[in-house]
Write an enzyme that holds these catalytic residues in place. Structure first.
Site, PDB file in Angstrom:
ATOM      1  N   CYS A  88       0.869  -1.180   0.000  1.00 16.43           N
ATOM      2  CA  CYS A  88       0.000   0.000   0.000  1.00 16.43           C
ATOM      3  C   CYS A  88       0.905   1.229   0.000  1.00 16.43           C
ATOM      4  O   CYS A  88       1.680   1.424   0.939  1.00 16.43           O
ATOM      5  CB  CYS A  88      -0.911  -0.021   1.223  1.00 16.43           C
ATOM      6  SG  CYS A  88      -2.044   1.364   1.214  1.00 16.43           S
ATOM      7  N   GLY A  89       0.807   2.015  -1.058  1.00 14.43           N
ATOM      8  CA  GLY A  89       1.706   3.169  -1.200  1.00 14.43           C
ATOM      9  C   GLY A  89       1.349   4.293  -0.244  1.00 14.43           C
ATOM     10  O   GLY A  89       2.207   4.788   0.494  1.00 14.43           O
ATOM     11  N   HIS A  90       0.061   4.687  -0.223  1.00 13.45           N
ATOM     12  CA  HIS A  90      -0.304   5.779   0.699  1.00 13.45           C
ATOM     13  C   HIS A  90      -0.082   5.300   2.126  1.00 13.45           C
ATOM     14  O   HIS A  90       0.317   6.074   2.995  1.00 13.45           O
ATOM     15  CB  HIS A  90      -1.769   6.222   0.488  1.00 13.45           C
ATOM     16  CG  HIS A  90      -2.740   5.518   1.384  1.00 13.45           C
ATOM     17  ND1 HIS A  90      -3.398   4.353   1.038  1.00 13.45           N
ATOM     18  CD2 HIS A  90      -3.115   5.790   2.665  1.00 13.45           C
ATOM     19  CE1 HIS A  90      -4.150   3.963   2.052  1.00 13.45           C
ATOM     20  NE2 HIS A  90      -4.009   4.803   3.046  1.00 13.45           N
ATOM     21  N   HIS A 208      -8.471  -4.112  -7.967  1.00 13.81           N
ATOM     22  CA  HIS A 208      -8.503  -2.638  -8.009  1.00 13.81           C
ATOM     23  C   HIS A 208      -8.791  -2.182  -9.441  1.00 13.81           C
ATOM     24  O   HIS A 208      -8.147  -2.671 -10.379  1.00 13.81           O
ATOM     25  CB  HIS A 208      -7.161  -2.041  -7.588  1.00 13.81           C
ATOM     26  CG  HIS A 208      -6.833  -2.218  -6.130  1.00 13.81           C
ATOM     27  ND1 HIS A 208      -6.428  -3.416  -5.600  1.00 13.81           N
ATOM     28  CD2 HIS A 208      -6.855  -1.332  -5.108  1.00 13.81           C
ATOM     29  CE1 HIS A 208      -6.210  -3.255  -4.298  1.00 13.81           C
ATOM     30  NE2 HIS A 208      -6.463  -2.006  -3.979  1.00 13.81           N
ATOM     31  N   ASP A 233     -10.193   5.296  -3.333  1.00 14.24           N
ATOM     32  CA  ASP A 233      -8.983   5.842  -2.720  1.00 14.24           C
ATOM     33  C   ASP A 233      -9.014   7.369  -2.814  1.00 14.24           C
ATOM     34  O   ASP A 233      -9.138   7.918  -3.913  1.00 14.24           O
ATOM     35  CB  ASP A 233      -7.749   5.276  -3.459  1.00 14.24           C
ATOM     36  CG  ASP A 233      -6.477   5.462  -2.658  1.00 14.24           C
ATOM     37  OD1 ASP A 233      -6.418   6.387  -1.828  1.00 14.24           O
ATOM     38  OD2 ASP A 233      -5.531   4.682  -2.878  1.00 14.24           O
ATOM     39  N   CYS A 237      -3.307   6.814  -4.935  1.00 11.76           N
ATOM     40  CA  CYS A 237      -3.033   5.382  -4.834  1.00 11.76           C
ATOM     41  C   CYS A 237      -1.595   5.066  -5.272  1.00 11.76           C
ATOM     42  O   CYS A 237      -1.277   5.094  -6.476  1.00 11.76           O
ATOM     43  CB  CYS A 237      -4.027   4.560  -5.663  1.00 11.76           C
ATOM     44  SG  CYS A 237      -3.936   2.803  -5.304  1.00 11.76           S
ATOM     45  N   GLY A 238      -0.759   4.771  -4.294  1.00 10.37           N
ATOM     46  CA  GLY A 238       0.658   4.521  -4.594  1.00 10.37           C
ATOM     47  C   GLY A 238       0.870   3.309  -5.473  1.00 10.37           C
ATOM     48  O   GLY A 238       1.670   3.354  -6.429  1.00 10.37           O
ATOM     49  N   THR A 239       0.162   2.227  -5.183  1.00 10.29           N
ATOM     50  CA  THR A 239       0.353   1.032  -6.011  1.00 10.29           C
ATOM     51  C   THR A 239      -0.321   1.229  -7.371  1.00 10.29           C
ATOM     52  O   THR A 239       0.171   0.733  -8.390  1.00 10.29           O
ATOM     53  CB  THR A 239      -0.175  -0.228  -5.293  1.00 10.29           C
ATOM     54  OG1 THR A 239      -1.521   0.006  -4.847  1.00 10.29           O
ATOM     55  CG2 THR A 239       0.694  -0.603  -4.103  1.00 10.29           C
TER      56      THR A 239
END
Ligand code: PYC
Length: 311
Positions: A88-90, A208, A233, A237-239
């Site tokens: 999870c990026g964020h 997603h 999100d 969304c980082g990913t």
């Protein structure tokens, strides 16, 4: 009564609740071993932390753990209202900000273990965090599927630490006022993927859905990302931005090290760039998080909703 200490933050509007004390003992081993243990034996704990009445559908949870490899700074497992995330990026930006808030780390480079691989987070003295994500790639380009009410649409399947189906919604502008419409559209796309058995590599579920439109504020693009539990999100969304970078790289539309400004439907922004690593890209995602609560959750076994309202 069990007490669970959590620190909440948000990254570009998307919340992360980091469990720092009171998590179940997941033993030792890789993050993917520990994730299996979490899923099999302690799923009620996941639900207690992020679901109503303590949390909400949009809350992403993280458990901070000792790393498997002592040379790394920490291990982390991410979860949401319906299950678990590979990366999870964020959330990683939130975790690093929380670790700094707790005095566990200073500015610098920190290696974190996740179930899908190690990531490197660099915290600057001013609080910005850059996440060098797991190697990302486009798996299939221009995949067609027949969506209720939309007909035949095309999208790319890409991995950025989670599986994404990326759809160009241009020239539509993705406005927060229309968020129910975009949620509904993305949900129908996901249903079509399931119905037509369109999946990621090794038969992985694509959970997603990411739609792209023009940015009204001058960023390179604005996105809308539907997460597995139907929440969208609030961050870019980082990913999902990593998956987008992999597609841009594969199409030759963004040079190595060039900055891609990805805006979310609420107007928050990540800066992304990538480097080739063999036939995959290593994305870097930069953003910042703000700590907004330092609290204890109380788990009272007499409470009929002690373990959250589950779907
Ligand atoms: O930032 O990677 C992300 C993410 C995944 C789901 C929600 N946020």
């Amino acid at each position: 009564m069990t007490r669970v200490r959590v620190i909440d933050s948000h990254t570009g509007g998307e919340p992360t609740r980091v469990v720092v004390e009171g998590a179940p003992d997941l033993g030792r081993g890789t993050m993917s071993d520990r994730l299996n243990r979490f899923r099999e034996d302690y799923d009620h704990f996941r639900s207690a932390v992020v679901n109503e009445p303590r949390g909400s559908d949009v809350m992403v949870g993280a458990v901070l753990l000792p790393p498997d490899n002592p040379e790394n700074r920490a291990g982390v497992l991410y979860f949401n209202n319906v299950g678990y995330l590979g990366m999870c990026g964020h959330g990683t930006i939130g975790v690093v900000t929380v670790m700094n808030y707790l005095g566990l780390i200073e500015a610098g480079r920190h290696m974190l273990e996740t179930p899908v691989g190690a990531v490197i987070a660099t915290l600057t003295p001013t609080g910005e965090v850059t996440v060098e994500n797991v190697p990302s790639y486009r798996y299939r380009k221009g995949v067609e599927c027949n969506v209720d009410g939309l007909g035949l649409i095309r999208g790319d399947i890409a991995w950025g630490g989670n599986w994404f189906f990326l759809v160009d919604a241009q020239p539509e502008i993705l406005r927060i006022e229309d968020v129910e419409h975009w949620t509904n559209t993305a949900a129908r796309i996901r249903e079509a993927l399931h119905r037509e058995n369109i999946r990621g590599e090794n038969n992985a579920e694509i959970d997603h859905i990411e739609l792209f439109g023009p940015s009204p504020t001058g960023a390179d693009s604005r996105n809308f990302v539907l997460c597995p539990g139907m929440a969208y999100d609030r961050s870019p969304c980082g990913t999902g931005t990593s998956a987008k970078l992999a597609c841009l790289a594969a199409d030759g539309k963004l040079a190595e090290d060039a900055i891609w400004r990805q805006e979310s439907i609420v107007g928050s922004e990540f800066q992304g760039s990538y480097r080739w690593e063999g036939d995959r890209v290593r994305p870097s995602i930069t953003g910042r998080a703000y700590v907004n609560a330092d609290a204890s959750l109380l788990l009272d076994s007499r409470d009929p909703f002690c373990w959250g309202i589950r779907r």
